[in-house]
Write a protein that holds these residues in place. Structure first.
Motif, PDB file in Angstrom:
ATOM      1  N   ASP A   1       0.856  -1.180   0.000  1.00 50.07           N
ATOM      2  CA  ASP A   1       0.000   0.000   0.000  1.00 50.07           C
ATOM      3  C   ASP A   1       0.892   1.231   0.000  1.00 50.07           C
ATOM      4  N   ALA A   2       0.794   2.060  -1.037  1.00 50.76           N
ATOM      5  CA  ALA A   2       1.637   3.247  -1.128  1.00 50.76           C
ATOM      6  C   ALA A   2       1.391   4.213   0.025  1.00 50.76           C
ATOM      7  N   ASP A   3       0.184   4.194   0.599  1.00 52.99           N
ATOM      8  CA  ASP A   3      -0.125   5.105   1.698  1.00 52.99           C
ATOM      9  C   ASP A   3       0.590   4.726   2.985  1.00 52.99           C
ATOM     10  N   THR A   4       0.953   3.450   3.130  1.00 53.37           N
ATOM     11  CA  THR A   4       1.624   3.005   4.354  1.00 53.37           C
ATOM     12  C   THR A   4       3.050   2.539   4.105  1.00 53.37           C
ATOM     13  N   TRP A   5       3.454   2.452   2.826  1.00 50.48           N
ATOM     14  CA  TRP A   5       4.809   1.993   2.480  1.00 50.48           C
ATOM     15  C   TRP A   5       5.861   2.946   3.026  1.00 50.48           C
ATOM     16  N   THR A   6       6.939   2.385   3.529  1.00 48.03           N
ATOM     17  CA  THR A   6       8.104   3.183   3.914  1.00 48.03           C
ATOM     18  C   THR A   6       9.369   2.461   3.490  1.00 48.03           C
TER      19      THR A   6
ATOM     20  N   LEU B   1      20.133  -4.284  -0.617  1.00 46.49           N
ATOM     21  CA  LEU B   1      18.782  -3.916  -1.044  1.00 46.49           C
ATOM     22  C   LEU B   1      17.853  -5.085  -0.737  1.00 46.49           C
ATOM     23  N   GLU B   2      16.828  -4.855   0.067  1.00 46.43           N
ATOM     24  CA  GLU B   2      15.945  -5.941   0.499  1.00 46.43           C
ATOM     25  C   GLU B   2      14.496  -5.644   0.142  1.00 46.43           C
ATOM     26  N   GLY B   3      13.814  -6.645  -0.408  1.00 46.19           N
ATOM     27  CA  GLY B   3      12.410  -6.526  -0.751  1.00 46.19           C
ATOM     28  C   GLY B   3      11.512  -7.072   0.341  1.00 46.19           C
ATOM     29  N   ALA B   4      10.213  -6.835   0.182  1.00 54.02           N
ATOM     30  CA  ALA B   4       9.241  -7.269   1.186  1.00 54.02           C
ATOM     31  C   ALA B   4       8.834  -8.722   1.022  1.00 54.02           C
ATOM     32  N   ASP B   5       9.173  -9.341  -0.115  1.00 45.92           N
ATOM     33  CA  ASP B   5       8.723 -10.714  -0.349  1.00 45.92           C
ATOM     34  C   ASP B   5       9.527 -11.705   0.480  1.00 45.92           C
ATOM     35  N   ARG B   6       8.841 -12.738   0.940  1.00 44.72           N
ATOM     36  CA  ARG B   6       9.445 -13.818   1.729  1.00 44.72           C
ATOM     37  C   ARG B   6       8.922 -15.138   1.186  1.00 44.72           C
ATOM     38  N   GLY B   7       9.731 -16.208   1.351  1.00 44.32           N
ATOM     39  CA  GLY B   7       9.263 -17.501   0.887  1.00 44.32           C
ATOM     40  C   GLY B   7      10.340 -18.558   0.998  1.00 44.32           C
TER      41      GLY B   7
ATOM     42  N   PRO C   1       1.372  -4.271  -9.275  1.00 46.42           N
ATOM     43  CA  PRO C   1       1.796  -5.094  -8.136  1.00 46.42           C
ATOM     44  C   PRO C   1       2.853  -6.140  -8.485  1.00 46.42           C
ATOM     45  N   ASP C   2       2.691  -6.848  -9.613  1.00 47.96           N
ATOM     46  CA  ASP C   2       3.649  -7.887  -9.974  1.00 47.96           C
ATOM     47  C   ASP C   2       5.026  -7.338 -10.331  1.00 47.96           C
ATOM     48  N   HIS C   3       5.098  -6.048 -10.617  1.00 49.11           N
ATOM     49  CA  HIS C   3       6.373  -5.440 -10.998  1.00 49.11           C
ATOM     50  C   HIS C   3       7.015  -4.652  -9.861  1.00 49.11           C
ATOM     51  N   GLY C   4       6.467  -4.771  -8.637  1.00 46.04           N
ATOM     52  CA  GLY C   4       7.146  -4.203  -7.483  1.00 46.04           C
ATOM     53  C   GLY C   4       6.496  -3.001  -6.833  1.00 46.04           C
ATOM     54  N   TYR C   5       5.217  -2.745  -7.119  1.00 40.46           N
ATOM     55  CA  TYR C   5       4.521  -1.581  -6.561  1.00 40.46           C
ATOM     56  C   TYR C   5       4.658  -1.520  -5.044  1.00 40.46           C
ATOM     57  N   PRO C   6       4.916  -0.327  -4.468  1.00 36.45           N
ATOM     58  CA  PRO C   6       4.976   0.963  -5.155  1.00 36.45           C
ATOM     59  C   PRO C   6       6.369   1.374  -5.628  1.00 36.45           C
ATOM     60  N   VAL C   7       7.431   0.732  -5.096  1.00 35.18           N
ATOM     61  CA  VAL C   7       8.794   1.149  -5.431  1.00 35.18           C
ATOM     62  C   VAL C   7       9.681  -0.088  -5.569  1.00 35.18           C
TER      63      VAL C   7
ATOM     64  N   VAL D   1      15.692  -5.136  -7.284  1.00 32.60           N
ATOM     65  CA  VAL D   1      14.848  -5.710  -6.238  1.00 32.60           C
ATOM     66  C   VAL D   1      13.455  -5.079  -6.264  1.00 32.60           C
ATOM     67  N   LYS D   2      12.438  -5.928  -6.332  1.00 33.43           N
ATOM     68  CA  LYS D   2      11.046  -5.463  -6.300  1.00 33.43           C
ATOM     69  C   LYS D   2      10.576  -5.281  -4.856  1.00 33.43           C
ATOM     70  N   TRP D   3       9.479  -4.491  -4.704  1.00 30.34           N
ATOM     71  CA  TRP D   3       8.852  -4.240  -3.395  1.00 30.34           C
ATOM     72  C   TRP D   3       9.894  -3.809  -2.364  1.00 30.34           C
ATOM     73  N   LEU D   4      10.751  -2.888  -2.778  1.00 29.99           N
ATOM     74  CA  LEU D   4      11.878  -2.477  -1.950  1.00 29.99           C
ATOM     75  C   LEU D   4      11.396  -1.804  -0.668  1.00 29.99           C
ATOM     76  N   THR D   5      11.921  -2.248   0.468  1.00 29.16           N
ATOM     77  CA  THR D   5      11.532  -1.648   1.750  1.00 29.16           C
ATOM     78  C   THR D   5      12.734  -1.314   2.641  1.00 29.16           C
ATOM     79  N   ARG D   6      13.918  -1.803   2.273  1.00 25.21           N
ATOM     80  CA  ARG D   6      15.040  -1.634   3.210  1.00 25.21           C
ATOM     81  C   ARG D   6      16.350  -1.494   2.442  1.00 25.21           C
ATOM     82  N   VAL D   7      17.131  -0.485   2.825  1.00 25.58           N
ATOM     83  CA  VAL D   7      18.485  -0.279   2.303  1.00 25.58           C
ATOM     84  C   VAL D   7      19.426  -0.258   3.494  1.00 25.58           C
ATOM     85  N   VAL D   8      20.457  -1.093   3.441  1.00 25.50           N
ATOM     86  CA  VAL D   8      21.414  -1.195   4.545  1.00 25.50           C
ATOM     87  C   VAL D   8      22.808  -0.907   4.013  1.00 25.50           C
ATOM     88  N   LEU D   9      23.548  -0.050   4.689  1.00 26.48           N
ATOM     89  CA  LEU D   9      24.946   0.167   4.362  1.00 26.48           C
ATOM     90  C   LEU D   9      25.799  -0.631   5.343  1.00 26.48           C
ATOM     91  N   ALA D  10      26.772  -1.342   4.801  1.00 29.86           N
ATOM     92  CA  ALA D  10      27.555  -2.260   5.620  1.00 29.86           C
ATOM     93  C   ALA D  10      29.007  -2.262   5.166  1.00 29.86           C
TER      94      ALA D  10
END
Length: 321
Positions: free
Chosen positions: A32-37, A111-117, A153-159, A172-181
């Motif tokens: 949901d773009a309204d709640t995505w961060t 770069l980490e996406g929201a998908d899990r499996g 959605p299948d292409h990574g909405y919203p970012v 990476v689709k459905w991107l939610t997290r960027v970590v510098l290491a």
């Protein structure tokens, strides 16, 4: 684009509904773009949490780029030829990293996406990729539009991340997290899969830069065409500019095709050759060379030369007579 319908002529930009969809993990329905961060954390001076509106407020860039699937990471030498050419709109990752302030010891971006499996015997795994920091600064965009519309959605909405010169596995689709290491992450999709040994080398490296490749689109494979003058055409692409494409018919010599320049964006390049096809069946092959001097191999690798089979027929006479 390579259309799913072989009767449809090739076009420069791939219609969104025909862009291939690949997901190793459970298919995600989009966020949901309204709640995505998007969080930016790790070795940064100012950890961030950006919402969609804040991301849209940053400097935007529009560009056209080839988007190519590397293929099955368990069979890295098998050709797949799943590739499209897409117009993107997004924010350079460098703009976001500037806000966060990478610390001097930061060397890599995760770069980490929201998908899990579950995949390759691992359960509950996330989709994670990494790049060297300086490469990520120059190569990666945070895209939210494709061909003039919001990501589906299948292409990574919203970012999603988009690395234009690299294989799609790095975007990476459905991107939610960027970590510098300081180090690369030990992970299924970073160090255990999507690695390969390039010709002339002995150690595996991450799958990143696209290979030089080409594909014939016209006439379509298996077609019957009028004997005589024909246009043999398709697209070529690479991580850099393609400088030459050659076409061979049957056992004839390789002949140089006319090749469009790439222009300012990392998009694919159309090639064409006018050729007189004698009546009967024919095998047609194409091979590309890029500005780095790489040439498509004849066989044995994922970017081996593409070939089609066509039959040239005289009007009013059955094919092959």
């Amino acid at each position: 684009m390579f259309r799913t319908d072989p009767e449809t002529p090739d076009v420069f930009l791939t219609p969104v509904e025909e862009v291939f969809i690949r997901s190793h993990l459970a298919r995600h329905s989009g966020l949901d773009a309204d709640t995505w961060t998007l969080t930016v954390e790790g070795l940064v001076e100012r950890p961030l949490r950006l919402d969609f509106r804040a991301l849209q407020g940053l400097p935007q860039r529009r560009f056209t780029a080839v988007h190519e699937c590397f293929g099955n990471p368990l069979r890295p030498t098998v050709p797949t030829r799943a590739v499209t050419n897409v117009d993107w709109v997004g924010v350079p990752l460098a703009e976001v990293l500037e806000l966060a302030g990478p610390r001097p010891e930061a060397r890599h971006v995760w770069l980490e996406g929201a998908d899990r499996g579950d995949f390759a015997g691992e359960s509950g795994v996330s989709y994670l990729k990494d790049l060297p920091l300086e490469e990520a600064r120059t190569e990666v965009f945070l895209a939210h539009r494709m061909n003039g519309e919001a990501l589906r959605p299948d292409h990574g909405y919203p970012v999603r991340a988009v690395a234009p010169r690299m294989f799609g596995t790095n975007s990476v689709k459905w991107l939610t997290r960027v970590v510098l290491a300081a180090e690369r992450p030990e992970h299924l999709f970073t160090t255990r899969l999507y690695t390969r040994v390039l010709p002339g080398e002995s150690e595996a490296r991450p799958v990143r830069e696209k290979d030089v490749s080409s594909k014939l689109l016209s006439p379509p494979d298996g077609a019957t065409v009028p004997a005589g003058a024909a246009e043999l055409a398709g697209y070529a692409w690479s991580s850099t500019e393609v400088t030459a494409v050659e076409i061979a018919v049957d056992d004839g010599d390789w002949q140089p095709a006319e090749l469009d320049g790439r222009g300012p964006h990392p998009s694919w390049q159309r090639f064409r050759l006018r050729y007189d096809l004698a009546p009967g069946p024919h095998r047609v092959r194409c091979r590309a060379t890029d500005s780095a001097g790489r040439v498509q191999p004849l066989d044995g690798d994922r970017n081996a030369v593409h070939e089609i089979r066509v039959t040239a027929a005289v009007s009013g006479r059955p094919a092959g007579r």
